[in-house]
Design an enzyme around this catalytic site. Sequence first.
Site, PDB file in Angstrom:
ATOM      1  N   GLY A 100     -26.493  55.155  57.014  1.00  9.31           N
ATOM      2  CA  GLY A 100     -25.560  55.661  56.010  1.00  9.31           C
ATOM      3  C   GLY A 100     -25.642  54.942  54.688  1.00  9.31           C
ATOM      4  N   ARG A 101     -25.992  53.657  54.707  1.00 10.09           N
ATOM      5  CA  ARG A 101     -26.164  52.922  53.449  1.00 10.09           C
ATOM      6  C   ARG A 101     -27.379  52.004  53.512  1.00 10.09           C
ATOM      7  NH1 ARG A 101     -21.229  48.463  53.137  1.00 10.09           N
ATOM      8  NH2 ARG A 101     -21.214  47.874  55.324  1.00 10.09           N
ATOM      9  N   LYS A 121     -29.857  47.597  51.820  1.00 14.61           N
ATOM     10  CA  LYS A 121     -28.532  47.977  52.307  1.00 14.61           C
ATOM     11  C   LYS A 121     -27.583  48.001  51.122  1.00 14.61           C
ATOM     12  CE  LYS A 121     -25.169  47.076  55.950  1.00 14.61           C
ATOM     13  NZ  LYS A 121     -24.835  46.221  57.120  1.00 14.61           N
ATOM     14  N   GLY A 134     -22.597  55.202  50.241  1.00 12.77           N
ATOM     15  CA  GLY A 134     -23.821  54.463  50.525  1.00 12.77           C
ATOM     16  C   GLY A 134     -23.944  53.128  49.813  1.00 12.77           C
ATOM     17  N   ARG A 191     -33.068  43.403  53.535  1.00 11.93           N
ATOM     18  CA  ARG A 191     -33.188  42.731  54.827  1.00 11.93           C
ATOM     19  C   ARG A 191     -34.491  43.140  55.500  1.00 11.93           C
ATOM     20  NH1 ARG A 191     -28.338  45.620  58.388  1.00 11.93           N
ATOM     21  NH2 ARG A 191     -29.152  47.750  58.324  1.00 11.93           N
ATOM     22  N   ARG A 198     -33.051  51.216  67.019  1.00 15.91           N
ATOM     23  CA  ARG A 198     -31.823  50.940  67.771  1.00 15.91           C
ATOM     24  C   ARG A 198     -31.787  51.777  69.049  1.00 15.91           C
ATOM     25  NH1 ARG A 198     -27.921  49.897  63.369  1.00 15.91           N
ATOM     26  NH2 ARG A 198     -29.113  49.724  61.444  1.00 15.91           N
ATOM     27  N   ASP A 268     -25.269  52.223  68.583  1.00 20.42           N
ATOM     28  CA  ASP A 268     -26.066  52.360  67.361  1.00 20.42           C
ATOM     29  C   ASP A 268     -26.223  51.034  66.636  1.00 20.42           C
ATOM     30  OD1 ASP A 268     -23.174  53.217  67.028  1.00 20.42           O
ATOM     31  OD2 ASP A 268     -23.669  52.809  64.943  1.00 20.42           O
ATOM     32  N   ASN A 269     -25.506  50.003  67.093  1.00 21.02           N
ATOM     33  CA  ASN A 269     -25.656  48.659  66.520  1.00 21.02           C
ATOM     34  C   ASN A 269     -26.433  47.731  67.438  1.00 21.02           C
ATOM     35  OD1 ASN A 269     -24.170  49.391  64.276  1.00 21.02           O
ATOM     36  ND2 ASN A 269     -22.233  48.662  65.111  1.00 21.02           N
TER      37      ASN A 269
END
EC number: 2.7.7.-
Length: 513
Positions: A100-101, A121, A134, A191, A198, A268-269
């Site tokens: 999303g971002r 990010k 975002g 990053r 994931r 998802d993390n």
Amino acid sequence: MNIDKITQPFIEIFPGDFSGNTIQRNTPKVLFSTVEPVGFENPESIIFNEKLSKEIGLGKLDEKDFQFLAATNLPKNIKTYATAYAGHQFGNWAGQLGDGRAILAGEITNEAGEKNEIQWKGAGATPYSRHADGRAVLRSSVREYLMSEAMFHLGVPTTRALSLSLTGENVVRDMMYSGNPQEEKGAVVVRTAESFLRFGHFELISAQKEINTLIDLVDFTVENYFKNIKSEGEQKYKDFFSEVCIRTANLMVEWFRVGFVHGVMNTDNMSILGLTIDYGPYSMMDGYDLNFTPNTTDLPGRRYAFGKQGQISQWNLWQLANSLFPLVKDEKFLEETLNRYGNYFWEAHDKMLCKKFGFDELKKSDEEFFTNWQGLMQELEFDYNLFFNQLEKIDDNSNFENFFSKVSYGNLDEAKLQKLQHFIEIYQLRLKENIISRKESLDLMKKNNPKFILRNYLLFECIEELNIGKTEMLDELIKALENPYEEIFPEFSAKRPSGYDDVSGCSMLSCSS
């Protein structure tokens, strides 16, 4: 920097949407969408991780590279994209999600042949932003940059941070979802990781019943990131799942070792490589509490509390197993593998605690010892990391009240001191069972018990200073986190001041943090 060497192998292989727009929408049957970063007119660099840049193959920073770090005026060879994935959020199926971002620049390979993905990010909306902008704020970007680097230097598998820049614009956020939105400084983090894949990437394709794409995705993952797997056919997919379980369990043990609480362990993390990913409402634990969660969104159920991270990771692996079932088709194998996960995790966890206490090996009696220790820690309200630092220094002449009051968030009355003394006596008897010398035992403790952890109140103070343009504390924190097993700044190796107990951003945070 060697930006011209960035490649995009992922989007060369998998189905994608080349529309290049940021309209928030479902994108079925694709794994990514091309999207351009929003671009910022007046970005300003705050931090650049030159050592990491050299390690991953980007090299030294030139003046023209600052715009790349802020996702602005990108070279023509880079086709930027965001990936789609799904997930279970707080135990419920959330369907399609995605970056999303976060926007991927691609992959860089260093001289040793090691590959790392590069991702911004906070560089603008993507088709997966779910009607958000975002962007990222300075507050959350500082937290991501510093903690990912702190975890790396602690020896915990993690994504890493290459740079942090101000975007030159303000972003509106409601930090605690309290109906009080405010403008904050915008920022963007670059990053890196070997891969940002994931659990949710596999969940999405499986849920869409795109089995051929699921096969391609697992094959791609094994070929690039699990090169120790040499088997073929269904056995390859079994070996892949087993390896993901081991990496995930080892990661959880490392979180427990240093007292890290992720705060939002949605599928998802969860990194398929066993990395710590997505630093949102996390916290290093101050007072020892198995029921501690730093995430206001996790209340009152405390699904992602410190003491539950092992079992939640197992639950998440069940969801991954369901996603891989079309390839494995062996329900008994998956069930047995997941049942073994619990045994593997707890044995690894207890061996880790042995090292923190300076024991040379795990004994049957240690399970009771650790259980009693946990109860003592919570009753006496001891600071998790500082307790072990004090334990390294204790001797027969130590005054327990003076020695341990500085690491307790409560009051040590006579009854509590008696319990503490009894525990220390048992501990010292247990040490005598070691085959290794006391010096070797202390060396083991010092390697596994950090002298510095990046506490939320320190981050809060650093962010407050950065908001007014001061960088002195930032510089000190970077030096401290790069040397976490040394006490470079004694003032940082102290328990959280009581004045921060109920301050937002210090004790509790939201998913917007």
